[in-house]
Scaffold this motif. Structure first.
Motif, short mmCIF file in Angstrom:
data_model
loop_
_atom_site.label_atom_id
_atom_site.label_comp_id
_atom_site.label_asym_id
_atom_site.label_seq_id
_atom_site.Cartn_x
_atom_site.Cartn_y
_atom_site.Cartn_z
N HIS A 1 39.81 -19.62 6.77
CA HIS A 1 39.70 -21.07 6.93
C HIS A 1 39.25 -21.43 8.34
O HIS A 1 38.43 -22.34 8.54
N SER B 1 43.42 -15.54 3.98
CA SER B 1 43.42 -16.97 3.72
C SER B 1 43.33 -17.80 4.99
O SER B 1 42.39 -18.57 5.18
N ILE C 1 35.81 -23.88 1.82
CA ILE C 1 37.22 -24.00 2.17
C ILE C 1 37.43 -24.83 3.43
O ILE C 1 38.56 -25.28 3.70
N SER D 1 39.19 -28.28 3.09
CA SER D 1 40.61 -28.40 2.79
C SER D 1 41.29 -29.38 3.75
O SER D 1 40.74 -29.73 4.79
N ILE E 1 42.82 -17.35 -1.78
CA ILE E 1 42.03 -18.56 -1.76
C ILE E 1 41.63 -18.89 -3.20
O ILE E 1 41.14 -18.02 -3.91
#
Length: 367
Positions: free
Chosen positions: A191, A187, A225, A228, A292
């Motif tokens: 990112h 995760s 992602i 975010s 995710i």
């Protein structure tokens, strides 16, 4: 179960936990607190909480279960504040943060006061934020990791699991260090890589604006992602700094390996590199929820005529199928559709596919 549950932080996660707990334990009282008065008011208006707490202390001192559903740096601050309050005997405190070791280290001050802290991380989310986006089944079939502190016994862990049963999540217990390594790999590190890919594309876009147009296809999906919350990911990255630095150094070595293979122009090694990645990726569970949040996209190869988008959305509206996003792609590299419709879950996507197939003869594809 009876008792008072106090949730500090009424965003997507806090609101969804409130709904899930209330559904499984209707006799429980849900207290809510947030520094954003509008979120508290909305949570009350939507009956997500039973009552609001005017201060963090007020809610904490009434609670049998305290859930800290706030950013990780704020969690540390609230943990220290809790040591100053007159909490109920037997109260259980948990959090929802994406990192655990630093939070568990901080929570030792609670254990010194004989207060039970059990770290928690519900591994689910949404592209939407705020209490209005909360869903009772947001965590259904998602992993919910618990990291019990040294002062937590099996009975207290069992009590917390009972409170959380309405989430319908897959609850697992892991040591805090293992949690941060696992989430770092699947995760936190992705990112960082997604953000770096976007930065590289932006740099080249300065000299050739065609980059941003071509990136509208598969590249956009690959780097989703990176959209975010920057504030949240700044805090997470700092909290899990040691794991991320290790992974980034390993990534650097991995890229050096690829550079060597390319410089050697070794076709067999390149084939093995891509083939090995494909094999492992294809073996990953397709329908399981991981670290995710999954994206549920449906690609529709539509003809180019006025009104085609409203036609399709009209069919979905007739069957009350909710969509979360819709866009038109300018390129068709690696995917087959020009109209991309996103859904909240697999069930909605499946119903949408059946609906569109029933009304049209358009080709439909999954990502």
């Amino acid at each position: 179960m009876r008792g008072t549950v106090f949730i500090a932080g009424l965003g997507l996660i806090g609101g969804s936990l409130a709904k899930a707990i209330k559904a499984a334990h209707p006799q429980a009282e849900i207290l809510g607190y947030d520094i954003r008065a509008n979120e508290v008011g909305l949570a009350e208006a939507l009956n997500i909480i039973d009552k609001k707490a005017d201060t963090f202390q007020e809610g904490a001192e009434q609670a049998d279960l305290i859930i800290l559903a706030v950013p990780v740096l704020q969690t540390e601050k609230l943990i220290r504040e809790l040591t100053q309050y007159r909490l109920k005997d037997g109260v259980i405190i948990t959090d929802t943060g994406s990192t655990k070791k630093r939070i568990m280290d901080c929570a030792r001050v609670l254990e010194e006061h004989q207060i039970t802290f059990i770290g928690g991380h519900p591994m689910a989310g949404s592209h939407k934020s705020g209490v209005a986006a909360s869903k009772e089944l947001l965590f259904e079939n998602a992993f919910y990791l618990l990291t019990p502190g040294e002062g937590a016994n099996e009975k207290e862990v069992a009590v917390l699991k009972k409170w959380l049963q309405g989430t319908k999540a897959k609850i697992l217990e892991v040591p805090a260090e293992d949690h941060d390594h696992l989430t770092g790999v699947v995760s936190h590190f992705p990112h960082v890589i997604a953000a770096s890919l976007v930065h590289q594309a932006r740099k080249y876009n300065n000299s050739n604006s065609l980059i941003s147009r071509l990136a509208a296809g598969g590249f956009r999906d690959l780097t989703r992602i990176a959209s975010s919350s920057p504030e949240m990911w700044k805090d997470i990255s700092l909290h899990n700094k040691d794991v991320l630095l290790t992974l980034l150094h390993e990534w650097k070595a991995e890229m050096e390996r690829v550079i060597d293979i390319l410089q050697e122009e070794s076709a067999p090694l390149l084939f093995d590199y891509f083939h090995g990645a494909k094999e492992f990726r294809d073996e990953l569970p397709a329908k399981s929820m991981g670290a995710i949040p999954s994206f549920y996209d449906l690609y529709v190869d539509v003809p180019d005529y006025p009104g085609v988008i409203s036609e399709i959305t009209g069919y979905l509206a007739e069957e009350r199928i909710s969509i979360t996003n819709i866009r038109i792609m300018e390129t068709r590299e690696d995917v087959y559709g020009v109209l991309v419709i996103s859904f909240q879950n697999e069930k909605d996507r499946k119903q949408a596919r059946q609906c569109i197939e029933k009304h049209t003869n358009y080709d439909l594809f999954l990502a």
